[in-house]
Write a protein that holds these residues in place. Sequence first.
Motif, PDB file in Angstrom:
ATOM      1  N   ILE A   1       0.855  -1.203   0.000  1.00 21.90           N
ATOM      2  CA  ILE A   1       0.000   0.000   0.000  1.00 21.90           C
ATOM      3  C   ILE A   1       0.885   1.246   0.000  1.00 21.90           C
ATOM      4  N   ALA A   2       1.936   1.214   0.810  1.00 17.74           N
ATOM      5  CA  ALA A   2       2.863   2.351   0.842  1.00 17.74           C
ATOM      6  C   ALA A   2       3.470   2.578  -0.543  1.00 17.74           C
ATOM      7  N   TYR A   3       3.845   1.513  -1.205  1.00 23.79           N
ATOM      8  CA  TYR A   3       4.423   1.632  -2.557  1.00 23.79           C
ATOM      9  C   TYR A   3       3.417   2.271  -3.509  1.00 23.79           C
ATOM     10  N   GLN A   4       2.168   1.802  -3.493  1.00 22.89           N
ATOM     11  CA  GLN A   4       1.146   2.350  -4.393  1.00 22.89           C
ATOM     12  C   GLN A   4       0.864   3.820  -4.085  1.00 22.89           C
ATOM     13  N   LEU A   5       0.755   4.155  -2.808  1.00 22.68           N
ATOM     14  CA  LEU A   5       0.511   5.557  -2.445  1.00 22.68           C
ATOM     15  C   LEU A   5       1.699   6.443  -2.807  1.00 22.68           C
ATOM     16  N   ARG A   6       2.890   5.927  -2.595  1.00 27.73           N
ATOM     17  CA  ARG A   6       4.090   6.703  -2.940  1.00 27.73           C
ATOM     18  C   ARG A   6       4.150   6.954  -4.442  1.00 27.73           C
ATOM     19  N   GLN A   7       3.859   5.919  -5.232  1.00 28.87           N
ATOM     20  CA  GLN A   7       3.898   6.052  -6.699  1.00 28.87           C
ATOM     21  C   GLN A   7       2.908   7.108  -7.186  1.00 28.87           C
ATOM     22  N   GLY A   8       1.692   7.069  -6.639  1.00 31.25           N
ATOM     23  CA  GLY A   8       0.661   7.970  -7.148  1.00 31.25           C
ATOM     24  C   GLY A   8       0.615   9.336  -6.502  1.00 31.25           C
ATOM     25  N   CYS A   9       1.068   9.440  -5.261  1.00 36.61           N
ATOM     26  CA  CYS A   9       0.799  10.649  -4.479  1.00 36.61           C
ATOM     27  C   CYS A   9       2.023  11.455  -4.075  1.00 36.61           C
ATOM     28  N   GLN A  10       3.211  11.034  -4.478  1.00 32.96           N
ATOM     29  CA  GLN A  10       4.416  11.669  -3.946  1.00 32.96           C
ATOM     30  C   GLN A  10       4.558  13.144  -4.312  1.00 32.96           C
ATOM     31  N   ASN A  11       3.890  13.614  -5.344  1.00 27.96           N
ATOM     32  CA  ASN A  11       3.992  15.034  -5.703  1.00 27.96           C
ATOM     33  C   ASN A  11       3.131  15.933  -4.821  1.00 27.96           C
ATOM     34  N   GLU A  12       2.121  15.357  -4.181  1.00 25.10           N
ATOM     35  CA  GLU A  12       1.203  16.152  -3.358  1.00 25.10           C
ATOM     36  C   GLU A  12       1.270  15.839  -1.870  1.00 25.10           C
ATOM     37  N   TYR A  13       1.630  14.601  -1.539  1.00 23.48           N
ATOM     38  CA  TYR A  13       1.534  14.134  -0.156  1.00 23.48           C
ATOM     39  C   TYR A  13       2.847  13.561   0.343  1.00 23.48           C
ATOM     40  N   ILE A  14       2.991  13.603   1.660  1.00 21.33           N
ATOM     41  CA  ILE A  14       4.123  12.962   2.323  1.00 21.33           C
ATOM     42  C   ILE A  14       3.561  11.718   3.011  1.00 21.33           C
ATOM     43  N   LEU A  15       4.197  10.588   2.788  1.00 24.85           N
ATOM     44  CA  LEU A  15       3.744   9.314   3.328  1.00 24.85           C
ATOM     45  C   LEU A  15       4.602   8.924   4.519  1.00 24.85           C
ATOM     46  N   PHE A  16       3.952   8.480   5.585  1.00 24.71           N
ATOM     47  CA  PHE A  16       4.655   7.959   6.759  1.00 24.71           C
ATOM     48  C   PHE A  16       4.140   6.557   7.056  1.00 24.71           C
ATOM     49  N   VAL A  17       5.073   5.675   7.424  1.00 24.30           N
ATOM     50  CA  VAL A  17       4.767   4.284   7.728  1.00 24.30           C
ATOM     51  C   VAL A  17       5.156   4.035   9.179  1.00 24.30           C
ATOM     52  N   ALA A  18       4.361   3.218   9.882  1.00 24.43           N
ATOM     53  CA  ALA A  18       4.622   2.905  11.293  1.00 24.43           C
ATOM     54  C   ALA A  18       6.019   2.338  11.481  1.00 24.43           C
ATOM     55  N   PRO A  19       6.628   2.617  12.618  1.00 24.93           N
ATOM     56  CA  PRO A  19       6.080   3.399  13.726  1.00 24.93           C
ATOM     57  C   PRO A  19       6.354   4.891  13.558  1.00 24.93           C
ATOM     58  N   ILE A  20       5.314   5.690  13.762  1.00 24.06           N
ATOM     59  CA  ILE A  20       5.424   7.149  13.784  1.00 24.06           C
ATOM     60  C   ILE A  20       4.372   7.659  14.767  1.00 24.06           C
ATOM     61  N   ASP A  21       4.747   8.586  15.625  1.00 22.25           N
ATOM     62  CA  ASP A  21       3.787   9.148  16.569  1.00 22.25           C
ATOM     63  C   ASP A  21       2.914  10.174  15.862  1.00 22.25           C
ATOM     64  N   LEU A  22       1.611   9.937  15.902  1.00 27.15           N
ATOM     65  CA  LEU A  22       0.627  10.893  15.424  1.00 27.15           C
ATOM     66  C   LEU A  22       0.062  11.567  16.672  1.00 27.15           C
ATOM     67  N   ILE A  23       0.518  12.794  16.915  1.00 30.60           N
ATOM     68  CA  ILE A  23       0.172  13.521  18.136  1.00 30.60           C
ATOM     69  C   ILE A  23      -1.037  14.401  17.823  1.00 30.60           C
ATOM     70  N   LEU A  24      -2.203  13.954  18.264  1.00 22.02           N
ATOM     71  CA  LEU A  24      -3.451  14.658  17.976  1.00 22.02           C
ATOM     72  C   LEU A  24      -3.807  15.661  19.066  1.00 22.02           C
TER      73      LEU A  24
END
Length: 196
Positions: free
Chosen positions: A55-78
């Motif tokens: 999924i990360a590969y597919q999102l990176r391929q299609g979305c890398q010009n608009e979005y930054i992708l993060f894969v676990a583990p990463i703290d999402l501080i809400l």
Amino acid sequence: MQSKKKKNVIREEPLTYDDYASLADDGVQYELADGILQAMTPAPHPIHQLVSQEIAYQLRQGCQNEYILFVAPIDLILSKHEVRQPDLLLIHTRKSEFVTNRGIEGSPDLVVEILSPSSMKRDRKDKLDTYAKYNIPEYWLIDPVQKFLEQYILNEAIYELNEVYMHDETIKSSHIKCAAFSMDTIFNEIPDFPNL
């Protein structure tokens, strides 16, 4: 002479991000859910890991010009009492100030969780409610056994199931327009393992 006994102190107020960040590294991963420390389940199943990578590969391929992708583990501080670790998240480049040395501080554009038996309730109920509360516009739940993706869209602070994608149906999102792949695309890349 009386011996001094160590008193157990019960903390009544919720934990904060600072409390969470100061935990000793005991090899266990945690999340902070409304100020309550929750131990994460054991390391993910190998198929979980492979699905996450694809999924990360597919999102990176299609979305890398608009979005930054993060894969676990990463703290999402809400908030100071809410720290989650989603499997994947996308954050638009215009929100790059959300990326800090502590993690991601603010609501991303998409959060993805890959279900496992031990995380099912947490992902389907607790995280669904939390991500809606913090206005994350889109939430994907992926079932690696049944091989489908549930797409939830935020509508007036509540997630509604927008679509369930299976087989060769192309995932479409009005919010994340760059996402365009099928579950067949994901699972065709994962080899069969005789011991799984």
